[in-house]
Design an enzyme around this catalytic site. Structure first.
Site, mmCIF file in Angstrom:
data_model
loop_
_atom_site.group_PDB
_atom_site.id
_atom_site.type_symbol
_atom_site.label_atom_id
_atom_site.label_comp_id
_atom_site.label_asym_id
_atom_site.label_seq_id
_atom_site.Cartn_x
_atom_site.Cartn_y
_atom_site.Cartn_z
ATOM 1 C CB ALA A 66 1.988 -0.543 7.744
ATOM 2 N N GLY A 109 6.090 -0.919 4.499
ATOM 3 C CA GLY A 109 6.243 -0.953 5.771
ATOM 4 C C GLY A 109 7.151 -2.940 4.892
ATOM 5 C CD GLU A 112 9.906 1.494 6.682
ATOM 6 O OE1 GLU A 112 8.725 0.320 6.571
ATOM 7 O OE2 GLU A 112 9.977 2.017 7.557
ATOM 8 C CD GLU A 132 5.288 4.470 3.628
ATOM 9 O OE1 GLU A 132 5.996 4.736 2.644
ATOM 10 O OE2 GLU A 132 5.849 3.298 4.120
HETATM 11 N N1 CO8 Z 1 -3.499 -1.796 3.531
HETATM 12 C C1 CO8 Z 1 -4.283 -2.556 3.553
HETATM 13 N N2 CO8 Z 1 -4.636 -3.168 2.611
HETATM 14 C C2 CO8 Z 1 -4.370 -2.751 1.298
HETATM 15 C C3 CO8 Z 1 -2.855 -2.174 1.176
HETATM 16 C C4 CO8 Z 1 -2.009 -2.263 2.626
HETATM 17 N N3 CO8 Z 1 -1.302 -1.459 1.935
HETATM 18 N N4 CO8 Z 1 -2.385 -2.612 0.132
HETATM 19 C C5 CO8 Z 1 -3.632 -2.942 -0.795
HETATM 20 N N5 CO8 Z 1 -5.127 -3.651 0.152
HETATM 21 C C6 CO8 Z 1 -5.954 -3.879 -0.324
HETATM 22 C C7 CO8 Z 1 -6.751 -3.485 -0.868
HETATM 23 O O1 CO8 Z 1 -7.544 -2.241 -0.292
HETATM 24 C C8 CO8 Z 1 -7.595 -4.324 -1.859
HETATM 25 O O2 CO8 Z 1 -8.534 -4.557 -0.867
HETATM 26 P P1 CO8 Z 1 -10.277 -4.776 -1.312
HETATM 27 O O3 CO8 Z 1 -9.824 -5.958 -2.816
HETATM 28 O O4 CO8 Z 1 -10.729 -5.279 0.084
HETATM 29 O O5 CO8 Z 1 -10.560 -3.845 -1.979
HETATM 30 C C9 CO8 Z 1 -6.898 -5.088 -2.227
HETATM 31 O O6 CO8 Z 1 -5.196 -5.309 -1.442
HETATM 32 C C10 CO8 Z 1 -6.007 -5.069 -3.988
HETATM 33 O O7 CO8 Z 1 -5.581 -3.749 -3.331
HETATM 34 P P2 CO8 Z 1 -5.753 -3.039 -4.976
HETATM 35 O O8 CO8 Z 1 -7.950 -3.487 -5.798
HETATM 36 O O9 CO8 Z 1 -5.560 -1.112 -4.368
HETATM 37 O O10 CO8 Z 1 -4.769 -3.354 -6.061
HETATM 38 P P3 CO8 Z 1 -4.082 -2.549 -7.351
HETATM 39 O O11 CO8 Z 1 -3.025 -3.005 -8.350
HETATM 40 O O12 CO8 Z 1 -5.317 -1.792 -8.149
HETATM 41 O O13 CO8 Z 1 -2.858 -1.636 -6.545
HETATM 42 C C11 CO8 Z 1 -1.640 -0.987 -5.187
HETATM 43 C C12 CO8 Z 1 -2.031 -2.028 -6.138
HETATM 44 C C13 CO8 Z 1 -0.698 0.267 -5.745
HETATM 45 C C14 CO8 Z 1 -0.550 -1.982 -4.651
HETATM 46 C C15 CO8 Z 1 -3.028 -0.077 -3.689
HETATM 47 O O14 CO8 Z 1 -2.812 -1.342 -3.359
HETATM 48 C C16 CO8 Z 1 -1.695 0.722 -2.866
HETATM 49 O O15 CO8 Z 1 -1.934 1.399 -3.329
HETATM 50 N N6 CO8 Z 1 -2.095 0.232 -1.665
HETATM 51 C C17 CO8 Z 1 -0.989 0.782 -0.669
HETATM 52 C C18 CO8 Z 1 0.264 1.203 -0.318
HETATM 53 C C19 CO8 Z 1 1.072 1.516 0.559
HETATM 54 O O16 CO8 Z 1 0.371 3.242 0.669
HETATM 55 N N7 CO8 Z 1 1.952 1.400 1.220
HETATM 56 C C20 CO8 Z 1 2.347 2.284 2.111
HETATM 57 C C21 CO8 Z 1 1.424 1.926 3.376
HETATM 58 S S1 CO8 Z 1 1.526 3.012 5.218
HETATM 59 C C22 CO8 Z 1 3.024 1.788 5.567
HETATM 60 O O17 CO8 Z 1 4.125 0.855 4.833
HETATM 61 C C23 CO8 Z 1 3.406 2.677 6.844
HETATM 62 C C24 CO8 Z 1 5.275 1.347 7.079
HETATM 63 C C25 CO8 Z 1 4.978 2.256 8.465
HETATM 64 C C26 CO8 Z 1 5.820 0.849 9.291
HETATM 65 C C27 CO8 Z 1 5.220 -0.650 9.066
HETATM 66 C C28 CO8 Z 1 4.898 -1.503 10.232
HETATM 67 C C29 CO8 Z 1 4.117 -2.441 9.947
#
Ligand code: CO8
Length: 258
Positions: A66, A109, A112, A132
């Site tokens: 998400a 998400g 999911e 999460e």
């Molecule tokens: N939300 C917003 N932005 C994101 C997300 C995200 N989930 N994931 C990645 N991005 C963005 C980063 O902020 C980054 O943006 P910018 O270039 O502007 O800084 C860009 O995408 C590229 O990401 P990274 O530079 O971090 O890329 P890496 O290769 O270094 O890392 C990862 C990749 C490991 C996937 C890392 O991006 C990460 O940890 N992302 C978050 C993963 C996460 O925690 N997901 C769970 C989110 S909470 C959730 O899903 C709750 C679900 C609830 C119900 C569903 C409702 C829709």
């Protein structure tokens, strides 16, 4: 087909194609994206030409979760008043088969959404997971339920407690995905499978999907009765007559979805 901001959606033969398209943020799923995915699926659902829906992500992720930026300042009451998951609930009501192909990340998400698919294929470098817990939250769009039903309590607890990445190999081992392919051929191979399923009797596919999903959520006795009714129902279709006649005549059946 409607124009969308966060996804691409189009038809290709008998397939309805959805591509999540926010590659700069690894296809992070915001509310509008969910509503667009649902709209596209609903368009495919009522389009008689479409027999299978295929969903994938553009770039190096299926979806990394998400959209954390959209969610960060939300409060419980916002979710309640907005009925946050109503589109997700509707996604689960789509009757046509949904095939997902996951390249790269399917997290939170995104995982999911992948678990909402009926068949799932992944690249051999795909990474699944529910991180999460690292954000002080938990899955909210069915992750705890669907993962547990798929892999059982112990593995689900482990993965949800730790937030650790599930490798492609593990995802295959635990039955999360149907098959792995090299990244370069994932889309092509998945489309072949989707096309093959699109050639099967549509009503059979529709009622098999409904019956298998029922089995996940019900007792064996109730599920058997449900399956039986759907089995009976298929015998009122033209395709059943055609399918069995074609078998007897040793030719390929021509199914019409009627
Ligand atoms: N939300 C917003 N932005 C994101 C997300 C995200 N989930 N994931 C990645 N991005 C963005 C980063 O902020 C980054 O943006 P910018 O270039 O502007 O800084 C860009 O995408 C590229 O990401 P990274 O530079 O971090 O890329 P890496 O290769 O270094 O890392 C990862 C990749 C490991 C996937 C890392 O991006 C990460 O940890 N992302 C978050 C993963 C996460 O925690 N997901 C769970 C989110 S909470 C959730 O899903 C709750 C679900 C609830 C119900 C569903 C409702 C829709």
């Amino acid at each position: 087909m409607s124009n969308f901001e966060y996804i691409d959606a189009y038809t290709e033969g008998q397939l309805g194609i959805i591509v999540l398209n926010r590659p700069k943020v690894l296809n992070a799923i915001n509310r509008k994206m969910v509503s667009e995915i649902l709209s596209a699926m609903e368009e495919f659902e009522v389009d008689d030409r479409i027999r299978v829906i295929h969903i994938s992500g553009n770039g190096r992720a299926f979806a990394a979760g998400a959209d954390i930026d959209e969610m960060a300042n939300d409060h419980a009451i916002d979710f309640e008043l907005r009925n946050q998951f109503k589109d997700w609930d509707q996604l689960a009501m789509i009757k046509k088969p949904i095939i997902g192909s996951v390249q790269g990340f399917a997290l939170g998400g995104g995982f999911e959404l992948a678990l909402c698919c009926d068949l799932l294929y992944a690249s051999d470098d795909a990474e699944f997971g529910f991180p999460e817990v690292n954000l002080g939250v938990m899955p909210g769009a069915g992750g705890t339920q669907r993962l547990t039903k798929l892999v059982g309590k112990m593995k689900a607890m482990e993965w949800l407690f730790t937030g650790k990445i599930i490798s492609a190999k593990e995802s295959l081992q635990f039955g999360i995905v149907n098959q792995l392919f090299a990244k370069e051929i994932l889309q092509e191979e998945t489309m072949k499978i989707a096309t093959y399923i699109a050639g099967q009797a549509p009503l059979s596919i529709r009622l098999i999907k409904e019956s298998v999903n029922k089995a996940v959520d019900t007792s064996i006795e109730e599920g058997m009765q449900f399956e039986r009714k759907n089995f009976y129902l298929l015998f009122s279709s033209e395709d059943q007559k055609e399918g069995m006649k074609a078998f007897q005549e040793k030719r390929k059946p021509i199914f019409k979805g009627k």
